[in-house]
Design an enzyme around this catalytic site. Structure first.
Site, PDB file in Angstrom:
ATOM      1  N   ASP A  17      27.713 -16.558  70.922  1.00 53.81           N
ATOM      2  CA  ASP A  17      28.429 -18.439  70.696  1.00 53.81           C
ATOM      3  C   ASP A  17      29.210 -18.786  69.107  1.00 53.81           C
ATOM      4  O   ASP A  17      28.376 -17.916  68.364  1.00 53.81           O
ATOM      5  CB  ASP A  17      27.574 -19.518  71.299  1.00 53.81           C
ATOM      6  CG  ASP A  17      26.247 -19.645  70.720  1.00 53.81           C
ATOM      7  OD1 ASP A  17      25.925 -18.553  69.924  1.00 53.81           O
ATOM      8  OD2 ASP A  17      26.067 -20.985  70.195  1.00 53.81           O
ATOM      9  N   GLU A  30      22.853 -21.218  70.063  1.00 54.96           N
ATOM     10  CA  GLU A  30      21.894 -20.637  68.364  1.00 54.96           C
ATOM     11  C   GLU A  30      22.781 -21.461  68.193  1.00 54.96           C
ATOM     12  O   GLU A  30      21.954 -22.821  67.422  1.00 54.96           O
ATOM     13  CB  GLU A  30      21.984 -19.223  68.007  1.00 54.96           C
ATOM     14  CG  GLU A  30      21.340 -19.660  66.417  1.00 54.96           C
ATOM     15  CD  GLU A  30      21.442 -20.459  65.206  1.00 54.96           C
ATOM     16  OE1 GLU A  30      21.299 -19.955  64.981  1.00 54.96           O
ATOM     17  OE2 GLU A  30      23.193 -20.397  65.662  1.00 54.96           O
TER      18      GLU A  30
HETATM   19 ZN    ZN Z   1      24.650 -17.736  62.987  1.00 52.40          ZN
END
Ligand code: ZN
Length: 381
Positions: free
Chosen positions: A74, A138
């Site tokens: 992501d 994340e």
């Molecule tokens: Zn990162």
């Protein structure tokens, strides 16, 4: 040999950047990674949770030991599209620079690790067992991301012996900095209760600001101990105080404060919580603790030496073993007892408009990763 791997790393990075994956979307990145790794002998385990795409790709080794790469597909949002000199998902290459969201954080590093593995597999180099732990969350809440992968591996008893996290750790050149730990984060909302009243009749009221002030002063004066293990001392900052109605003649019935604590591994969440509760023990207040991130530290030892030796062999650089920065998914591995080193590209444009990475960085990082994998030895510390 290194030129072909750099070529491959660039090609993979381009394909990843072109897959639009604003957190927590994966945009097909992890299927693409599977298409690259499956022919190399990797088997993918899906560990999707709460709308987050998580994958463990594992390849049994010819040598002892298990080495993991930890990363995310992501990316943060683009911001104003018109402000980008190259469209953030076009992955345009110009003058030796690859432009696009995720170039440094961290599709570039993911691509380098895959390229390094591909080259070693094609050369039929005997390898340790390799794992890639990839999440699509994340940059967001990180509630159903890498933690779920670690839980799965604890259930399967397949935790690695060590892990490289591909976060962009470097300042000026690839290899100048690795992160071997991060401070922990605790946030506390404090609500002190009194009784509102007229300031001319204090006997009928209970001033919440007067109650809160000594407790806050005690918290601000707390000695949390010295710097430890390469970390700065623990810091507790009172970042907000609110109390009073705005009127000059009203004794406030309520006062709230917000504490932001960055702690080093010499302190624990429990210890800090107990100290704050003790400072508030004789006032009527509620304390809401949010343990945002656990502090972690990988001690100096064989694994960090191996990583720094690989960097020195490829670049000649003496690496700084740093503990700065915010939080990272390395904490979930470290909490499970896995030695962690964060090593990626430079971080000059992460989360910015016009994120970009130099192709020579991808080449260098691929070579370092290859060296780490090739020379991996299990620590018996
Ligand atoms: Zn990162």
């Amino acid at each position: 040999m290194s030129e072909s791997s750099a070529h491959l790393a660039t090609r993979i990075a381009v394909k990843l950047i072109q897959r639009e994956s604003i957190t927590p979307a994966d945009g097909g990145c992890q299927d693409y990674i599977e298409s690259l790794l499956a022919p190399l002998g990797f088997v993918r385990t899906h560990v999707d949770a709460g709308g987050v795409t998580n994958s463990i790709y594992a390849r049994p080794g010819e040598l002892a030991g298990t080495l993991a790469f930890v990363g995310h597909t992501d990316v943060v949002p683009t911001g104003d599209l018109a402000a980008w000199s190259h469209s953030p998902f076009s992955a345009t290459i110009e003058d030796g620079i690859l432009h696009g969201r995720g170039a440094q954080d961290m599709k570039g590093a993911v691509a380098c690790w895959i390229a390094a593995v591909a080259e070693l597999c094609q050369a039929q180099t005997p390898l340790p067992t390799l794992q890639m732990l990839i999440t699509s969350d994340e940059e967001g809440e990180s509630i159903d991301g890498t933690i779920r992968l670690v839980e799965q591996m604890q259930r399967d008893q397949s935790l690695p012996d060590a892990a490289v996290v591909g976060e962009p750790s470097c300042s000026e050149a690839v290899g100048d900095t690795i992160r071997r730990g991060r401070r922990g984060v605790i946030q506390v909302r404090m609500n002190v209760h009194g009784k509102q009243g007229h300031s001319a009749y204090p006997q009928d009221a209970d001033n919440a600001i007067h109650r809160a002030a000594p407790a806050l002063a005690a918290i601000a004066a707390t000695d949390w101990g010295a710097a430890t293990d390469g970390f700065p001392p623990t810091s507790c900052q009172i970042t907000n105080i609110q109390g009073g109605t705005g009127a000059s003649n009203v004794i406030p019935g309520n006062c709230s404060a917000f504490l932001d604590i960055r702690y080093n591994p010499g302190n624990s969440f429990g210890e800090i919580k107990a100290a704050i509760e003790a400072a508030c023990h004789d006032i009527d207040c509620t304390l809401d603790f949010d343990h945002v991130a656990t502090a972690f530290s990988t001690p100096d030892g064989i694994f960090l030496d191996q990583v720094c030796d690989a960097i020195a062999a490829v670049t000649g650089i003496t690496t700084c073993r740093d503990t700065g920065g915010g939080t990272s998914d390395g904490r979930f591995l470290a909490a499970a007892g896995v030695p962690v080193a964060e090593l990626g590209t430079t971080n000059s444009t992460i989360h910015q408009i016009n994120e970009q990475v130099a192709l020579h960085e991808l080449q260098t990082l691929t070579n370092i990763y290859r060296h780490i994998i090739e020379h991996f030895e299990v620590s018996h510390d």
